[in-house]
Write an enzyme that holds these catalytic residues in place. Structure first.
Site, mmCIF file in Angstrom:
data_model
loop_
_atom_site.group_PDB
_atom_site.id
_atom_site.type_symbol
_atom_site.label_atom_id
_atom_site.label_comp_id
_atom_site.label_asym_id
_atom_site.label_seq_id
_atom_site.Cartn_x
_atom_site.Cartn_y
_atom_site.Cartn_z
ATOM 1 N N ARG A 194 -10.903 -0.996 18.571
ATOM 2 C CA ARG A 194 -9.508 -1.370 18.240
ATOM 3 C C ARG A 194 -8.545 -1.489 19.572
ATOM 4 N NH1 ARG A 194 -11.282 -2.289 13.417
ATOM 5 N NH2 ARG A 194 -12.080 -4.028 15.438
ATOM 6 N N CYS A 242 -3.399 -1.963 9.337
ATOM 7 C CA CYS A 242 -3.468 -0.936 9.253
ATOM 8 C C CYS A 242 -2.918 0.227 9.651
ATOM 9 C CB CYS A 242 -4.772 -0.288 9.308
ATOM 10 S SG CYS A 242 -6.000 -1.352 8.262
ATOM 11 N N GLU A 317 -2.310 3.489 14.045
ATOM 12 C CA GLU A 317 -2.958 2.053 14.972
ATOM 13 C C GLU A 317 -1.973 1.614 15.300
ATOM 14 O OE1 GLU A 317 -6.729 0.161 13.565
ATOM 15 O OE2 GLU A 317 -5.375 -1.551 13.208
HETATM 16 C C1 LIG Z 1 -2.107 -8.541 6.107
HETATM 17 C C2 LIG Z 1 -2.645 -7.935 7.473
HETATM 18 C C3 LIG Z 1 -3.962 -8.145 7.814
HETATM 19 C C4 LIG Z 1 -4.512 -7.157 8.846
HETATM 20 N N1 LIG Z 1 -6.090 -6.571 9.123
HETATM 21 C C5 LIG Z 1 -6.396 -7.114 10.194
HETATM 22 C C6 LIG Z 1 -7.901 -6.164 10.786
HETATM 23 O O1 LIG Z 1 -8.630 -6.161 9.932
HETATM 24 N N2 LIG Z 1 -7.803 -5.899 11.497
HETATM 25 C C7 LIG Z 1 -7.453 -5.588 12.710
HETATM 26 O O2 LIG Z 1 -8.030 -5.200 13.932
HETATM 27 N N3 LIG Z 1 -5.807 -6.403 12.462
HETATM 28 C C8 LIG Z 1 -5.307 -6.423 11.499
HETATM 29 N N4 LIG Z 1 -3.871 -6.396 11.430
HETATM 30 C C9 LIG Z 1 -3.423 -6.092 12.179
HETATM 31 C C10 LIG Z 1 -3.209 -7.551 13.297
HETATM 32 O O3 LIG Z 1 -3.265 -8.795 12.242
HETATM 33 C C11 LIG Z 1 -3.928 -7.124 14.451
HETATM 34 O O4 LIG Z 1 -3.985 -5.974 14.800
HETATM 35 C C12 LIG Z 1 -3.626 -8.502 15.374
HETATM 36 O O5 LIG Z 1 -4.284 -8.454 16.542
HETATM 37 C C13 LIG Z 1 -2.137 -7.986 15.837
HETATM 38 O O6 LIG Z 1 -2.094 -8.785 17.285
HETATM 39 P P1 LIG Z 1 -0.242 -9.661 17.210
HETATM 40 O O7 LIG Z 1 0.289 -10.461 18.359
HETATM 41 O O8 LIG Z 1 0.487 -9.911 15.557
HETATM 42 O O9 LIG Z 1 0.188 -8.877 18.119
HETATM 43 P P2 LIG Z 1 1.282 -7.869 17.837
HETATM 44 O O10 LIG Z 1 2.162 -6.641 16.463
HETATM 45 O O11 LIG Z 1 2.942 -8.939 18.236
HETATM 46 O O12 LIG Z 1 1.264 -6.818 18.980
HETATM 47 C C14 LIG Z 1 0.715 -5.546 18.579
HETATM 48 C C15 LIG Z 1 0.645 -5.161 20.078
HETATM 49 O O13 LIG Z 1 0.060 -5.586 21.271
HETATM 50 C C16 LIG Z 1 0.758 -5.839 22.484
HETATM 51 N N5 LIG Z 1 0.369 -7.362 22.682
HETATM 52 C C17 LIG Z 1 0.767 -8.660 22.248
HETATM 53 N N6 LIG Z 1 0.358 -9.402 22.413
HETATM 54 C C18 LIG Z 1 0.061 -9.073 23.889
HETATM 55 C C19 LIG Z 1 -0.573 -9.770 25.241
HETATM 56 N N7 LIG Z 1 -1.104 -10.937 25.265
HETATM 57 N N8 LIG Z 1 -1.144 -9.194 25.843
HETATM 58 C C20 LIG Z 1 -1.086 -7.615 25.852
HETATM 59 N N9 LIG Z 1 -0.733 -6.946 24.536
HETATM 60 C C21 LIG Z 1 0.181 -7.513 23.899
HETATM 61 C C22 LIG Z 1 2.301 -5.543 21.751
HETATM 62 O O14 LIG Z 1 3.065 -5.223 22.876
HETATM 63 C C23 LIG Z 1 1.963 -4.438 20.906
HETATM 64 O O15 LIG Z 1 1.759 -3.435 22.009
HETATM 65 C C24 LIG Z 1 -4.053 -6.477 10.113
HETATM 66 C C25 LIG Z 1 -2.713 -7.110 9.789
HETATM 67 C C26 LIG Z 1 -1.665 -7.686 8.284
HETATM 68 C C27 LIG Z 1 -0.076 -7.645 8.201
#
Ligand SMILES: Cc1cc2nc3c(=O)[nH]c(=O)nc-3n(C[C@H](O)[C@H](O)[C@H](O)COP(=O)(O)OP(=O)(O)OC[C@H]3O[C@@H](n4cnc5c(N)ncnc54)[C@H](O)[C@@H]3O)c2cc1C
Length: 321
Positions: A194, A242, A317
């Protein structure tokens, strides 16, 4: 109020951020910048540095808990940087080339000898997973049901028991905090559980290497993974995914964070409208009008409960702003 000036890209003043997260919690920011291209992102970032501002980056908001109230400064969203395309081999990996950007990438496949895709940071993860499936390219199906953007997925090394984002990343284009562009090959990166371990750099996009495979088999695997995920997690409810990382199995007798929380009686605990999901102990769901303070208090209660009952100190996380 939308305005172009004084920023070098689309900008919204006093933008609400809560609706841009999957848990629908959190306040506003003084400026939200919306670059539509990686080059525009770079210009916007450097404009912030010139103003002595340290912007935060918002992807799909799927692993983020944003504080209530107003934040001063700047957030840059990747929302508009959503292109996915096959690299044009004649022009190298040109990040802007490749025909008609409005055509679905999955309809432009006539050559399986180089199963590569370029995805800009704001490309939707579910959309990318579907595009790979339609091309008959394997490698991303383990990420089915993971919301958010590609940039967030690479930065967080999103994944689970069926695979991780970095399984298919061949290189990333990043912007360092100082505003320098770098193309980093897979071998120069050390992603871990992660965590893309990018040293604070912003992901502007990634080149992904996939494997040609039987399309129907990919589809079937995705169906199976999604059905298992939906049975175990509250995927249709408002959450941030999570809350805690899985602890070291030696400390937790091999129990995941969700199992520990369940064993300690944490399921169903609530603060205001923030509730520990009865379906999965590692998810907090917003059942109504939860505030960030409710979610934060609940996170701390669960952390204390697990530590008191099992001695395991859970680490978050979910990212918190
Ligand atoms: C229903 C549900 C199920 C999920 N299942 C999983 C799963 O199975 N596995 C899993 O790993 N995660 C899961 N997640 C969490 C989420 O989907 C992941 O962590 C996803 O990768 C987050 O991406 P995001 O673009 O939404 O990031 P954000 O939530 O927008 O940002 C998260 C972090 O990443 C940083 N960030 C965002 N974009 C960038 C970029 N371009 N460069 C550098 N940093 C950046 C942000 O500043 C922040 O610190 C789940 C979430 C939900 C709601």
């Amino acid at each position: 109020m939308a305005s172009q000036a004084p920023w070098p890209c689309a900008a919204i003043s006093e933008a609400e951020l809560g609706p841009r997260t999957t848990i629908k919690v959190g306040g506003s920011v003084e400026w939200l910048l919306e670059p539509a291209h990686p080059d525009e992102f770079v210009t916007a970032w450097r404009a912030c540095l010139e103003r002595d501002l340290a912007p935060l980056v918002l992807g799909g908001g799927a692993n983020l808990l944003i504080a209530d109230g107003r934040r001063s400064g700047v957030v840059i969203t990747t929302e508009r940087m959503s292109r996915v395309f096959r690299p044009n081999r004649n022009e190298g990996r040109d990040w802007t080339a490749n025909g008609d950007p409005s055509a679905p990438v999955s309809q432009r496949s006539d050559d399986d000898s180089a199963p590569e895709l370029v995805a800009w940071a704001g490309a939707s993860m579910p959309g990318l997973v579907r595009a790979a499936r339609e091309l008959g390219w394997s490698g991303l199906e383990g990420l089915v049901g993971v919301p958010g953007h590609v940039g967030g997925g690479v930065a967080m090394n999103a994944g689970g028991r069926w695979g991780e984002m970095w399984d298919v990343v061949q290189s990333v284009r990043v912007l360092t905090p100082e505003g320098e562009l770098e193309d980093r090959p897979r071998d120069a990166c050390s992603p871990s559980y992660r965590n893309g371990n990018l040293g604070g750099a912003v992901v502007l996009g990634a080149v992904l290497r996939l494997e040609p495979a039987n399309r129907l088999e990919i589809k079937e695997r995705m169906r199976q993974y999604l059905s298992e995920k939906s049975a175990a997690q509250p995927v249709t409810e408002r959450s941030s995914g999570c809350i805690f990382k899985n602890p070291d199995p030696e400390q937790s007798d091999g129990r995941s964070a969700g199992k520990l929380i369940d064993d300690c009686g944490g399921k169903g605990l609530s603060v205001g409208d923030a509730v520990v999901s009865p379906k999965h102990g590692n998810f907090i769901v917003n059942t109504g009008r939860a505030r960030a303070t409710d979610v934060l208090e609940l996170i701390e209660r669960v952390r204390r409960l697990v530590e008191d009952e099992s001695g395991v100190a859970l680490q978050t996380e979910v990212r918190m702003w």
